[in-house]
Design a protein around this motif. Structure first.
Motif, mmCIF file in Angstrom:
data_model
loop_
_atom_site.group_PDB
_atom_site.id
_atom_site.type_symbol
_atom_site.label_atom_id
_atom_site.label_comp_id
_atom_site.label_asym_id
_atom_site.label_seq_id
_atom_site.Cartn_x
_atom_site.Cartn_y
_atom_site.Cartn_z
ATOM 1 N N ILE A 272 0.823 -1.210 -0.016
ATOM 2 C CA ILE A 272 0.018 0.134 0.063
ATOM 3 C C ILE A 272 0.921 1.412 0.074
ATOM 4 O O ILE A 272 0.570 2.105 -0.469
ATOM 5 C CB ILE A 272 -0.919 -0.055 1.251
ATOM 6 N N LYS A 273 1.933 1.241 0.691
ATOM 7 C CA LYS A 273 2.878 2.314 0.597
ATOM 8 C C LYS A 273 3.360 2.666 -0.776
ATOM 9 O O LYS A 273 3.639 3.838 -1.274
ATOM 10 C CB LYS A 273 3.894 2.111 1.542
ATOM 11 N N THR A 274 3.689 1.461 -1.555
ATOM 12 C CA THR A 274 4.122 1.814 -2.748
ATOM 13 C C THR A 274 2.945 2.692 -3.687
ATOM 14 O O THR A 274 3.341 3.636 -4.555
ATOM 15 C CB THR A 274 4.613 0.548 -3.456
ATOM 16 N N ILE A 275 1.696 1.961 -3.307
ATOM 17 C CA ILE A 275 0.434 2.855 -4.207
ATOM 18 C C ILE A 275 0.561 4.167 -3.664
ATOM 19 O O ILE A 275 0.244 4.959 -4.434
ATOM 20 C CB ILE A 275 -0.770 2.102 -3.888
ATOM 21 N N VAL A 276 0.446 4.490 -2.369
ATOM 22 C CA VAL A 276 0.382 5.802 -1.851
ATOM 23 C C VAL A 276 1.475 6.893 -2.475
ATOM 24 O O VAL A 276 1.104 7.927 -2.506
ATOM 25 C CB VAL A 276 0.446 5.861 -0.031
ATOM 26 N N TYR A 277 2.669 6.311 -2.762
ATOM 27 C CA TYR A 277 3.584 7.181 -3.061
ATOM 28 C C TYR A 277 3.510 7.275 -4.630
ATOM 29 O O TYR A 277 4.391 7.985 -5.295
ATOM 30 C CB TYR A 277 5.133 6.456 -2.722
ATOM 31 N N GLY A 278 2.539 6.613 -5.328
ATOM 32 C CA GLY A 278 2.608 6.739 -6.647
ATOM 33 C C GLY A 278 1.281 7.194 -7.188
ATOM 34 O O GLY A 278 0.805 8.192 -6.684
ATOM 35 N N ARG A 279 0.509 6.459 -8.097
ATOM 36 C CA ARG A 279 -0.844 6.844 -8.593
ATOM 37 C C ARG A 279 -1.815 6.057 -8.042
ATOM 38 O O ARG A 279 -1.923 4.869 -8.500
ATOM 39 C CB ARG A 279 -0.757 6.751 -10.067
ATOM 40 N N THR A 280 -2.706 6.375 -7.132
ATOM 41 C CA THR A 280 -3.567 5.333 -6.336
ATOM 42 C C THR A 280 -4.979 5.168 -7.445
ATOM 43 O O THR A 280 -5.454 3.874 -7.380
ATOM 44 C CB THR A 280 -4.139 6.022 -5.318
ATOM 45 N N GLN A 305 -0.703 5.345 9.792
ATOM 46 C CA GLN A 305 0.629 5.522 9.772
ATOM 47 C C GLN A 305 1.357 5.964 8.439
ATOM 48 O O GLN A 305 2.779 5.927 8.513
ATOM 49 C CB GLN A 305 1.050 4.037 10.202
ATOM 50 N N LEU A 306 0.641 6.065 7.236
ATOM 51 C CA LEU A 306 1.241 6.451 6.124
ATOM 52 C C LEU A 306 0.975 7.557 5.721
ATOM 53 O O LEU A 306 1.298 7.969 4.655
ATOM 54 C CB LEU A 306 0.654 5.354 4.879
ATOM 55 N N ARG A 307 0.406 8.492 6.710
ATOM 56 C CA ARG A 307 0.117 9.878 6.507
ATOM 57 C C ARG A 307 1.508 10.542 5.812
ATOM 58 O O ARG A 307 2.592 10.541 6.259
ATOM 59 C CB ARG A 307 -0.288 10.534 7.738
ATOM 60 N N SER A 308 1.062 11.149 4.774
ATOM 61 C CA SER A 308 2.080 11.834 3.715
ATOM 62 C C SER A 308 1.560 12.949 3.028
ATOM 63 O O SER A 308 0.535 13.295 2.800
ATOM 64 C CB SER A 308 2.901 10.729 2.620
ATOM 65 N N HIS A 309 2.525 13.463 2.384
ATOM 66 C CA HIS A 309 2.373 14.883 1.521
ATOM 67 C C HIS A 309 2.011 14.627 0.204
ATOM 68 O O HIS A 309 2.412 15.048 -0.812
ATOM 69 C CB HIS A 309 3.149 15.892 1.802
ATOM 70 N N THR A 310 1.358 13.477 -0.313
ATOM 71 C CA THR A 310 1.165 13.075 -1.508
ATOM 72 C C THR A 310 -0.093 13.044 -1.943
ATOM 73 O O THR A 310 -1.028 12.829 -1.303
ATOM 74 C CB THR A 310 2.002 11.496 -1.817
ATOM 75 N N ILE A 311 0.010 13.161 -3.237
ATOM 76 C CA ILE A 311 -1.613 13.053 -3.954
ATOM 77 C C ILE A 311 -2.244 11.578 -3.357
ATOM 78 O O ILE A 311 -3.153 11.428 -3.337
ATOM 79 C CB ILE A 311 -1.576 13.464 -5.332
ATOM 80 N N GLY A 312 -1.353 10.777 -3.657
ATOM 81 C CA GLY A 312 -1.660 9.464 -3.737
ATOM 82 C C GLY A 312 -2.478 8.949 -2.212
ATOM 83 O O GLY A 312 -3.251 8.385 -2.352
#
Length: 425
Positions: A272-280, A305-312
């Motif tokens: 899921i982390k890979t998806i969040v950092y890419g294009r969901t 726990q994956l909260r990030s500054h990504t659009i994903g």
């Protein structure tokens, strides 16, 4: 700067913390190169990107960061980083070099703008060699990263690469032969980790393909025999044994494979982390997030726990709440109007009648994928759809036509939603 594993959110937060009035106080180096725009469809520009990727792979790896202008380094953002699929980049690499270059891709938000980042990993089998002329590249050239530029490799660096490869292979052979001598030639077997075949003298043993990904290297022998590594196959791994984990970056294709094979993933958060950092919006997500909890509330708590500054990350939360992304592909390709409607209808009829579905080229695979946009999960078992999608993935993907790669992703996104979203209430 250590880049052996996927780029973490913490690393990027620190890297882009040196920003004032949108100006980034960072320089290009042998690990980093900035680009203002992302123009993959421009063949001349794409050639420069590939040249840089090869130069990073032949050194220690590095980052290509898109959305940063030059003189001064200003955060301007990039708009079309997601205009292509990872398969398009892989095709570009395969068309121009003698081996695949390992990379991962993601976006990052800073100063209210979105940047695109491609991380290139150091090649395990240097040198990466250009195999044809292409604008800024020449056949048989080897490119190398020097300080802040990518250039044709010098004699000294090439000799060093060759010497290191020869030394590494020599050490592996010496270690292997010493282990064989210690165990005894008649007691030794060789295992092919690609197909699971173990060869002994006069015999062969096959390990089920589903078990290959579960094999672990147990380091208990290093405590007893001076560090000699051993692969010990056991039904259960003793909790007291040390497990050597190899750095592994999850790629887009790994997510597709996991979904198509319904792999029992021990840690779905990493996928899921890979998806969040890419294009969901063009990934199958429900088969993964259903492993995090049976309710949307429980899933969101785990995703926190994956909260990030990504659009994903934002898109992932939106899809968990109401997956309009997957729904928009439902019925996208008509069964009644258009020149291809009858072809799709014929394929869908075969699904309903449980007939064998064969295809022989990309166009027929396209028809099958388009037909699946009209599927009713109440009337067709997932296993039927799964078989066809696995065949397409193994035989046809990535497609030569970029648009078909997107069609494949859209189809996986829809099928995943139709068959697995009901597991999370």
């Amino acid at each position: 700067m250590i880049l052996h594993e996927g780029i973490s959110e913490e690393f990027l937060d620190e890297f882009f913390s040196h920003v004032e009035d949108d100006v980034l106080n960072r320089r290009e180096s042998y690990k980093v190169e900035f680009k203002e725009t992302f123009e993959w469809n421009d063949k001349k520009v794409k050639s420069k990107y590939l040249r840089t990727m090869a130069s990073f792979a032949n050194n220690n790896g590095g980052l290509l960061i898109f959305g940063v202008s030059d003189s001064p380094r200003t955060i301007v953002g990039v708009r079309n980083f997601e205009s292509i699929d990872d398969a398009d980049i892989s095709n570009g690499i395969n068309d121009n070099f003698n081996q695949q270059i390992k990379f991962t891709r993601r976006t990052y938000e800073t100063s209210g703008k979105t940047l695109g980042i491609i991380q290139i990993f150091e090649s395990a089998y240097k040198p990466v060699v250009c195999i044809k002329d292409s604008h800024s590249m020449k056949e048989n050239d080897v490119y190398y990263r020097y300080n802040s530029k990518s250039a044709k490799i010098g004699a000294g660096e090439l000799r060093q690469i060759i010497d290191e490869r020869v030394k590494s292979e020599r050490e592996k052979w010496i270690t292997l032969l010493n282990n064989i001598a210690e165990v005894g030639i008649d007691k030794v077997g060789f295992m092919n980790l690609d197909d699971g075949e173990i060869q002994f003298t006069g015999n062969k043993v096959l390990i089920d393909e589903e078990l290959l990904s579960e094999l672990k290297i147990v380091d208990e022998y290093s405590l007893e025999k001076g560090g000699a590594p051993a692969l010990k196959l056991k039904g259960e791994i003793d909790s007291s044994a040390q497990i050597i984990k190899q750095p592994y970056v999850i790629q887009t294709e790994d997510i597709f494979k996991a979904f198509l094979n319904l792999t029992d993933i021990a840690d779905p958060i990493q996928f899921i982390k890979t998806i969040v950092y890419g294009r969901t919006d063009t990934f199958p997500i429900w088969f993964l997030i259903s492993k995090l909890g049976s309710t949307k509330k429980a899933v969101k708590k785990r995703l926190d726990q994956l909260r990030s500054h990504t659009i994903g990350y934002k898109m992932m939360l939106q899809r968990v709440e109401e997956d309009n992304t997957a729904r928009k592909y439902k019925g996208k390709y008509s069964l009644t109007t258009g020149s291809r409607a009858h072809l799709r209808s014929d394929v869908l009829e075969k699904f309903y009648n449980k007939q064998e579905i064969n295809y022989y080229d990309e166009e027929e695979a396209r028809t099958l994928l388009e037909a699946l946009s009209n599927i009713n999960p109440n009337n067709i078992e997932f296993e039927q759809v799964q078989e066809s999608l696995v065949n397409i993935f193994n035989k046809t993907y990535p497609f030569k036509k970029s648009a078909y790669n997107y069609l494949f992703r859209y189809t996986l996104t829809l099928i995943d939603y139709l068959y697995f979203s009901e597991r999370v209430k």
